[in-house]
Every structure is written in structure tokens, then in C-alpha cells.
Design a protein around this motif. Structure first.
Motif, PDB file in Angstrom:
ATOM      1  N   LEU A   1       1.015  -1.066   0.157  1.00 53.25           N
ATOM      2  CA  LEU A   1      -0.034   0.008   0.094  1.00 53.25           C
ATOM      3  C   LEU A   1       0.937   1.258   0.010  1.00 53.25           C
ATOM      4  N   ASP A   2       0.343   2.384  -0.722  1.00 50.67           N
ATOM      5  CA  ASP A   2       0.913   3.558  -0.545  1.00 50.67           C
ATOM      6  C   ASP A   2       0.266   4.198   0.562  1.00 50.67           C
ATOM      7  N   CYS A   3       0.942   4.518   1.811  1.00 48.16           N
ATOM      8  CA  CYS A   3       0.215   4.996   2.804  1.00 48.16           C
ATOM      9  C   CYS A   3       0.014   6.730   2.536  1.00 48.16           C
ATOM     10  N   SER A   4       0.643   7.085   1.578  1.00 49.61           N
ATOM     11  CA  SER A   4       0.853   8.689   1.288  1.00 49.61           C
ATOM     12  C   SER A   4      -0.580   9.010   0.449  1.00 49.61           C
ATOM     13  N   SER A   5      -1.140   7.686  -0.074  1.00 47.13           N
ATOM     14  CA  SER A   5      -2.408   8.098  -1.043  1.00 47.13           C
ATOM     15  C   SER A   5      -3.391   6.980  -1.152  1.00 47.13           C
ATOM     16  N   LEU A   6      -3.760   6.723  -0.207  1.00 49.08           N
ATOM     17  CA  LEU A   6      -4.671   5.288   0.017  1.00 49.08           C
ATOM     18  C   LEU A   6      -5.792   5.621  -1.015  1.00 49.08           C
TER      19      LEU A   6
ATOM     20  N   ARG B   1      -6.533   9.429   9.288  1.00 53.21           N
ATOM     21  CA  ARG B   1      -5.596   8.863   8.135  1.00 53.21           C
ATOM     22  C   ARG B   1      -4.637   7.940   8.723  1.00 53.21           C
ATOM     23  N   VAL B   2      -3.985   8.119   9.814  1.00 54.67           N
ATOM     24  CA  VAL B   2      -2.919   7.309  10.449  1.00 54.67           C
ATOM     25  C   VAL B   2      -3.774   6.199  10.765  1.00 54.67           C
TER      26      VAL B   2
ATOM     27  N   GLN C   1      -4.359   4.124   7.981  1.00 54.29           N
ATOM     28  CA  GLN C   1      -2.983   3.318   7.276  1.00 54.29           C
ATOM     29  C   GLN C   1      -2.620   2.015   8.380  1.00 54.29           C
ATOM     30  N   GLN C   2      -2.721   2.329   9.480  1.00 58.59           N
ATOM     31  CA  GLN C   2      -2.491   1.209  10.600  1.00 58.59           C
ATOM     32  C   GLN C   2      -3.231   0.104  10.426  1.00 58.59           C
TER      33      GLN C   2
ATOM     34  N   LEU D   1      -2.468  -1.579   6.878  1.00 62.25           N
ATOM     35  CA  LEU D   1      -1.245  -2.477   7.106  1.00 62.25           C
ATOM     36  C   LEU D   1      -1.224  -3.407   8.043  1.00 62.25           C
TER      37      LEU D   1
END
Length: 287
Positions: A160-165, A242-243, A246-247, A250
Motif C-alpha cells: 500500500l502507498d500510505c501517502s495516497s490510499l 488517516r493514520v 493506514q495502521q 497495514l
């Protein structure tokens, strides 16, 4: 011998100490001194089993679908479709898809009606959904999305690209297209549509009938943009930072995460073919 200069003595009067609490009537310690678990009302706070998100009522223009029986897969499909301009599907439609997949499976197995799954014999008719309805498998969900004009595919959480989900760039893919005289290396650039959300498959280690589906998606527009976890077992939705999103994604095990995006005409509008200047070696002429 070199002598290091002496450091100036520290001024202890400038040290920052934690704020003291005298324990008086208005202090923090006094307020929580005799507080019990029951009196805190924390047991009434709704928490999602993943541990992520803050429960809240569905925001404006958010359609949240619950489940009746074991129809979490159908609710997951609807929670993405109806919030992206699509039309909701019902259990009869999902069961028809599962029956069609089971029939195709039986034909591939030359008419066999049972198959061994996890060491047990299982009827092919119930391989993609339970006869009583529900327990829809991943292929049933994928077919439902595809017939509605969307694509659902497996996503490795570690990639995953966490900067642009929810905002992907185009991803080039290389392929070779041989011709009769020359073999040219052709670069196919596919414009990957931005995902409308993610479908999560939470598996039960002991009983596959306890598996569960829920979705994570982006809702609204700036400045009211938010990320929601929609689980059909709950009347409320769960808002994620957003964090947290991502968590959560992931931390998922392999095979648990699927991305969903609108289908694009990859062979026409959204595909660009580019041929490098240098051609490959010539192939022998055919008959």
C-alpha cells in the motif's frame, strides 16, 4: 594534552517539572479517586473489534447498510456501491450469482457435486454461499462488483502507498507482443482508477462460517472529508484518522484486503501503447 573546556553548571531553577497535584477538592486526583469501572460508563462505549475508529452516526449523505443473518458480504458490496452512485443489490441477486458460480464449478469437475474443503466434504452448491442464504465468498462479491461496473482485486497490505490510499497514480506494466518478423518490447501503461474503498475479509481461524466482511472508504469532500469504517454489525459507523486507516490496513494478514475501483476500458481509452525505438531480434519467418 588537550583540556576540554568545562561546561557551565546547570541552572536547577530553570528545570521544567511536571505540574504538581495537591490532591485537594478540585484536583484531578480527587475527581478520579473513588471512580469505579461501572460509574465511568466506559463499558457502554462502542468499540470496533479491530480497535480502530471512533463511533459516530452516519454523516450526511452516507448510506449505511446493516445485515440480516449472515449477509455481511452483501452489506459490504452495498456500502461501497450505494455511496459511489451505484444501485444496491439484494440477497436473491447474490444467491443467483453464487448458484451460477457453483454450477460452473460443477461443470469443471465433470458433474461432481461435492468437493473437499479444509478436510471436509462440501456440497458445490454451498461452496460460494450457504443454502440458507448468506456466507457469500470472495468470488461472489467480485462478480457482484463486476456486474455493477466495478473491479474488486486482492491487495497486498505491505504494498500500500500510505501517502495516497484513495488517490493512485498510473502504474506502467511491461509486456511483449511477438509478430511474425520481429519481436518488439511493448510497454503498456494502464491508468489505474482511484479506489472507491477497500473490502476487508476478517477470517475465523476455526470456523469459516464465522468469517466477516466490512469496508473502509473515504466519504465527503473537503473540508468535511473523512475516512469511515462501515461494519454491517453496527448501527453506527467508525470514523478513522488517516493514520488509523493506514495502521488498520497495514496490520491486516495476507489475503484479507481487497481494493475496489470503477472498471475502465483498459484496451481503449485508458491504455497507451508505446514502442521503444530499438527493436528486438528478428524471429524466423513462419510457413
Amino acid at each position: 594534552m588537550l583540556m576540554r573546556p568545562l561546561r557551565p553548571a546547570r541552572d536547577r531553577s530553570r528545570r521544567v517539572e511536571p505540574a504538581s497535584d495537591s490532591g485537594g477538592p478540585g484536583s484531578t486526583l480527587a475527581r478520579f479517586k473513588d471512580l469505579t469501572w461501572e460509574a465511568s460508563n466506559l463499558q457502554s462505549v462502542t468499540r470496533h473489534p479491530t480497535g480502530f475508529g471512533r463511533p459516530r452516526a452516519a454523516p450526511e449523505e452516507c448510506l449505511h447498510h446493516g445485515q440480516v443473518g449472515a449477509t455481511c458480504g452483501m452489506a459490504a458490496v452495498n456500502n461501497l456501491l450505494t455511496n459511489s452512485g451505484g444501485t444496491a443489490v439484494d440477497a436473491e441477486y447474490m444467491l443467483a450469482i453464487s448458484a451460477s458460480l457453483g454450477q460452473a464449478e460443477a461443470e469443471l469437475r465433470e458433474g461432481a457435486q461435492c468437493v473437499e474443503e479444509a478436510g471436509e466434504q462440501q456440497n458445490l452448491a454451498e461452496l460460494y454461499a450457504a443454502a440458507s442464504g448468506g456466507h457469500f465468498d470472495v468470488q461472489t462479491l467480485q462478480t457482484a462488483f463486476e456486474e455493477a461496473g466495478y473491479s474488486m482485486w486482492y491487495m497486498n497490505p505491505q504494498r500500500l502507498d500510505c501517502s495516497s490510499l484513495f488517490d493512485w497514480a498510473q502504474e506502467p506494466a511491461e509486456s511483449s507482443k511477438p509478430t511474425r518478423k520481429k519481436q518488439k518490447k511493448v510497454v503498456q501503461v494502464e491508468l489505474q482508477p482511484a479506489p472507491i474503498g477497500y473490502v476487508v475479509h476478517r477470517k475465523d481461524a476455526l470456523n469459516s462460517r464465522q468469517d466477516h466482511w466490512f469496508v473502509v472508504r473515504q466519504h465527503g469532500r473537503s473540508p468535511d472529508l473523512c475516512i469511515l469504517l462501515q461494519d454491517s454489525l453496527y448501527d453506527q459507523v467508525f470514523e478513522l484518522t488517516r493514520v488509523e486507516a493506514q495502521q488498520l490496513l497495514l496490520s491486516l494478514p495476507q489475503g484479507a484486503l481487497f481494493a475496489v475501483s470503477r472498471l475502465s476500458s483498459l484496451n481503449t481509452d485508458s491504455t497507451a501503447w508505446a514502442e521503444p525505438a530499438a527493436a528486438g531480434p528478428e524471429l524466423p519467418a513462419g510457413p
